[in-house]
Design a protein around this motif. Structure first.
Motif, PDB file in Angstrom:
ATOM      1  N   GLU A 120       0.812  -1.225   0.000  1.00 49.04           N
ATOM      2  CA  GLU A 120       0.000   0.000   0.000  1.00 49.04           C
ATOM      3  C   GLU A 120       0.842   1.271   0.000  1.00 49.04           C
ATOM      4  N   PHE A 121       2.151   1.136   0.286  1.00 43.66           N
ATOM      5  CA  PHE A 121       3.021   2.314   0.373  1.00 43.66           C
ATOM      6  C   PHE A 121       3.900   2.460  -0.861  1.00 43.66           C
ATOM      7  N   GLU A 122       3.458   1.928  -1.972  1.00 42.99           N
ATOM      8  CA  GLU A 122       4.217   2.009  -3.215  1.00 42.99           C
ATOM      9  C   GLU A 122       4.588   3.464  -3.506  1.00 42.99           C
ATOM     10  N   GLY A 123       5.837   3.675  -3.861  1.00 44.32           N
ATOM     11  CA  GLY A 123       6.339   5.022  -4.113  1.00 44.32           C
ATOM     12  C   GLY A 123       7.051   5.622  -2.917  1.00 44.32           C
ATOM     13  N   ARG A 124       6.815   5.052  -1.734  1.00 40.78           N
ATOM     14  CA  ARG A 124       7.469   5.543  -0.518  1.00 40.78           C
ATOM     15  C   ARG A 124       8.430   4.527   0.074  1.00 40.78           C
ATOM     16  N   VAL A 125       8.489   3.323  -0.494  1.00 42.06           N
ATOM     17  CA  VAL A 125       9.320   2.276   0.074  1.00 42.06           C
ATOM     18  C   VAL A 125      10.063   1.535  -1.037  1.00 42.06           C
ATOM     19  N   THR A 126      11.330   1.240  -0.773  1.00 38.85           N
ATOM     20  CA  THR A 126      12.148   0.454  -1.698  1.00 38.85           C
ATOM     21  C   THR A 126      12.736  -0.733  -0.941  1.00 38.85           C
ATOM     22  N   PHE A 127      13.129  -1.760  -1.682  1.00 37.07           N
ATOM     23  CA  PHE A 127      13.579  -3.020  -1.088  1.00 37.07           C
ATOM     24  C   PHE A 127      14.917  -3.423  -1.689  1.00 37.07           C
ATOM     25  N   ASP A 128      15.771  -4.016  -0.854  1.00 36.10           N
ATOM     26  CA  ASP A 128      17.063  -4.479  -1.368  1.00 36.10           C
ATOM     27  C   ASP A 128      17.584  -5.617  -0.500  1.00 36.10           C
ATOM     28  N   LEU A 129      18.246  -6.562  -1.168  1.00 36.16           N
ATOM     29  CA  LEU A 129      18.890  -7.675  -0.479  1.00 36.16           C
ATOM     30  C   LEU A 129      20.269  -7.226  -0.020  1.00 36.16           C
ATOM     31  N   PHE A 130      20.657  -7.555   1.215  1.00 38.76           N
ATOM     32  CA  PHE A 130      21.972  -7.170   1.707  1.00 38.76           C
ATOM     33  C   PHE A 130      22.499  -8.216   2.681  1.00 38.76           C
ATOM     34  N   ARG A 131      23.790  -8.122   2.994  1.00 41.24           N
ATOM     35  CA  ARG A 131      24.400  -8.922   4.045  1.00 41.24           C
ATOM     36  C   ARG A 131      24.874  -7.956   5.115  1.00 41.24           C
ATOM     37  N   LEU A 132      24.317  -8.049   6.295  1.00 40.14           N
ATOM     38  CA  LEU A 132      24.619  -7.127   7.375  1.00 40.14           C
ATOM     39  C   LEU A 132      26.108  -7.061   7.681  1.00 40.14           C
ATOM     40  N   GLU A 133      26.778  -8.218   7.622  1.00 42.89           N
ATOM     41  CA  GLU A 133      28.182  -8.278   7.995  1.00 42.89           C
ATOM     42  C   GLU A 133      29.120  -7.697   6.937  1.00 42.89           C
ATOM     43  N   ASN A 134      28.642  -7.536   5.714  1.00 39.50           N
ATOM     44  CA  ASN A 134      29.453  -6.949   4.636  1.00 39.50           C
ATOM     45  C   ASN A 134      29.108  -5.468   4.511  1.00 39.50           C
ATOM     46  N   ILE A 135      29.789  -4.618   5.281  1.00 42.85           N
ATOM     47  CA  ILE A 135      29.289  -3.270   5.516  1.00 42.85           C
ATOM     48  C   ILE A 135      29.545  -2.278   4.389  1.00 42.85           C
ATOM     49  N   ASP A 136      30.070  -2.725   3.262  1.00 42.24           N
ATOM     50  CA  ASP A 136      30.267  -1.797   2.146  1.00 42.24           C
ATOM     51  C   ASP A 136      28.948  -1.189   1.670  1.00 42.24           C
ATOM     52  N   TRP A 137      27.829  -1.860   1.929  1.00 45.86           N
ATOM     53  CA  TRP A 137      26.519  -1.333   1.525  1.00 45.86           C
ATOM     54  C   TRP A 137      26.213   0.008   2.192  1.00 45.86           C
ATOM     55  N   ILE A 138      26.866   0.297   3.300  1.00 45.60           N
ATOM     56  CA  ILE A 138      26.546   1.517   4.061  1.00 45.60           C
ATOM     57  C   ILE A 138      26.876   2.778   3.277  1.00 45.60           C
ATOM     58  N   TYR A 139      27.952   2.758   2.500  1.00 46.90           N
ATOM     59  CA  TYR A 139      28.471   3.997   1.930  1.00 46.90           C
ATOM     60  C   TYR A 139      27.520   4.647   0.931  1.00 46.90           C
ATOM     61  N   GLN A 140      26.650   3.876   0.326  1.00 50.56           N
ATOM     62  CA  GLN A 140      25.703   4.463  -0.633  1.00 50.56           C
ATOM     63  C   GLN A 140      24.706   5.404   0.042  1.00 50.56           C
ATOM     64  N   TYR A 141      24.620   5.321   1.383  1.00 51.90           N
ATOM     65  CA  TYR A 141      23.655   6.139   2.111  1.00 51.90           C
ATOM     66  C   TYR A 141      24.271   7.372   2.762  1.00 51.90           C
ATOM     67  N   GLU A 142      25.515   7.692   2.433  1.00 51.64           N
ATOM     68  CA  GLU A 142      26.178   8.822   3.079  1.00 51.64           C
ATOM     69  C   GLU A 142      25.415  10.123   2.840  1.00 51.64           C
ATOM     70  N   ASN A 143      25.072  10.788   3.947  1.00 50.05           N
ATOM     71  CA  ASN A 143      24.338  12.061   3.921  1.00 50.05           C
ATOM     72  C   ASN A 143      22.992  11.955   3.206  1.00 50.05           C
ATOM     73  N   LYS A 144      22.382  10.784   3.254  1.00 48.93           N
ATOM     74  CA  LYS A 144      21.076  10.577   2.626  1.00 48.93           C
ATOM     75  C   LYS A 144      20.039  10.014   3.592  1.00 48.93           C
ATOM     76  N   VAL A 145      20.457   9.670   4.823  1.00 53.60           N
ATOM     77  CA  VAL A 145      19.578   8.956   5.748  1.00 53.60           C
ATOM     78  C   VAL A 145      19.436   9.729   7.049  1.00 53.60           C
ATOM     79  N   ASP A 146      18.182   9.865   7.490  1.00 56.57           N
ATOM     80  CA  ASP A 146      17.888  10.547   8.754  1.00 56.57           C
ATOM     81  C   ASP A 146      17.814   9.587   9.928  1.00 56.57           C
ATOM     82  N   CYS A 147      17.532   8.308   9.651  1.00 56.70           N
ATOM     83  CA  CYS A 147      17.375   7.365  10.748  1.00 56.70           C
ATOM     84  C   CYS A 147      17.622   5.930  10.264  1.00 56.70           C
TER      85      CYS A 147
END
Length: 250
Positions: free
Chosen positions: A92-119
């Motif tokens: 029901e929240f289409e347009g406000r939510v996105t989905f992605d597969l990740f591995r928590l322990e492989n933290i390189d995924w974090i850098y794509q969110y630099e200065n883009k995330v409030d919480c």
């Protein structure tokens, strides 16, 4: 349960069990939702971006999207099974939510969110990485957060002595019994809880569970630079805790 004997990561069998029984196995989920919503440092009509680490069935992201109608949420999980259920729950929240597969322990995924995330938020996921990995994770999340942002975590804790561990084990059993009676009128949910050896304070040999003490995690948050660090809720060895990144001086 045999699938827990020789594995190191969460598997689809675990996901399927959690899909069916997760709400009943989790202590006081409605209280958890209320605490999360009140801990996010935003007003109802603010526009902001949340990333959930380990979305499970999507109930936490759903509560955020409902309570903050101008928010957007990125939903991450390591299980395709969980992501599919989250997509259905959040359709029901289409347009406000996105989905992605990740591995928590492989933290390189974090850098794509630099200065883009409030919480950044997470529920019952971070205990699957060890203490050093948690420490690094908290530091990297702090570094990429926008000023004034927050990290709010709900997770199981490592008990510091056997008396506390026994109390948490008994309390968790008691809550699941009560929730089963409320949902079914009997203790069938608690029977499944026992069968699956879900209470980690009674069955601590599972290699996928790597909980850390509350004191250690609060220390790591402080070392990472978070401020206003506190514990918002604690019950049966499950806690909600977190901190906030300093606001910009501009």
């Amino acid at each position: 349960m045999e699938i827990k004997q020789n594995k190191k990561q969460w598997q689809d069998d675990d996901s399927n069990i959690f899909v069916e029984w997760g709400k009943l196995f989790t202590p006081k989920r409605e209280e958890v939702i209320e605490v999360f919503v009140k801990s996010i440092p935003k007003n109802k009509h603010d526009q902001f971006h949340v990333v959930e680490l380990g979305c499970g069935l999507g109930w936490l992201s759903k509560s955020i999207l409902q309570n903050f109608p101008y928010s957007k949420v990125t939903v991450l999980d390591g299980s395709q099974v969980m992501l599919q259920h989250a997509k259905e729950k959040l359709a029901e929240f289409e347009g406000r939510v996105t989905f992605d597969l990740f591995r928590l322990e492989n933290i390189d995924w974090i850098y794509q969110y630099e200065n883009k995330v409030d919480c950044f938020v997470s529920s019952l996921a971070i205990h699957h990485i060890d203490g050093e990995e948690k420490k690094i994770l908290f530091q990297r999340l702090h570094d990429v957060l926008l000023p004034g942002g927050a990290l709010i975590v709900a997770d199981v804790l490592k008990a510091q002595n056997i008396l506390v561990e026994n109390y948490w084990a008994n309390k968790w059993d008691q809550i699941v019994k009560e929730q089963s009676r409320a949902q079914f009128g009997d203790e069938r949910g608690f029977t499944m809880f026992i069968k699956e050896e879900w209470n980690m304070y009674r069955h601590s040999e599972d290699p996928i569970d790597k909980p850390s003490s509350l004191m250690d995690q609060l220390t790591w948050l402080e070392q990472a630079g978070f401020q206003g660090i506190d514990v918002y809720w604690l019950n049966a060895g499950h806690a909600i805790f977190g901190g906030y990144k300093e606001k910009s001086s501009d």
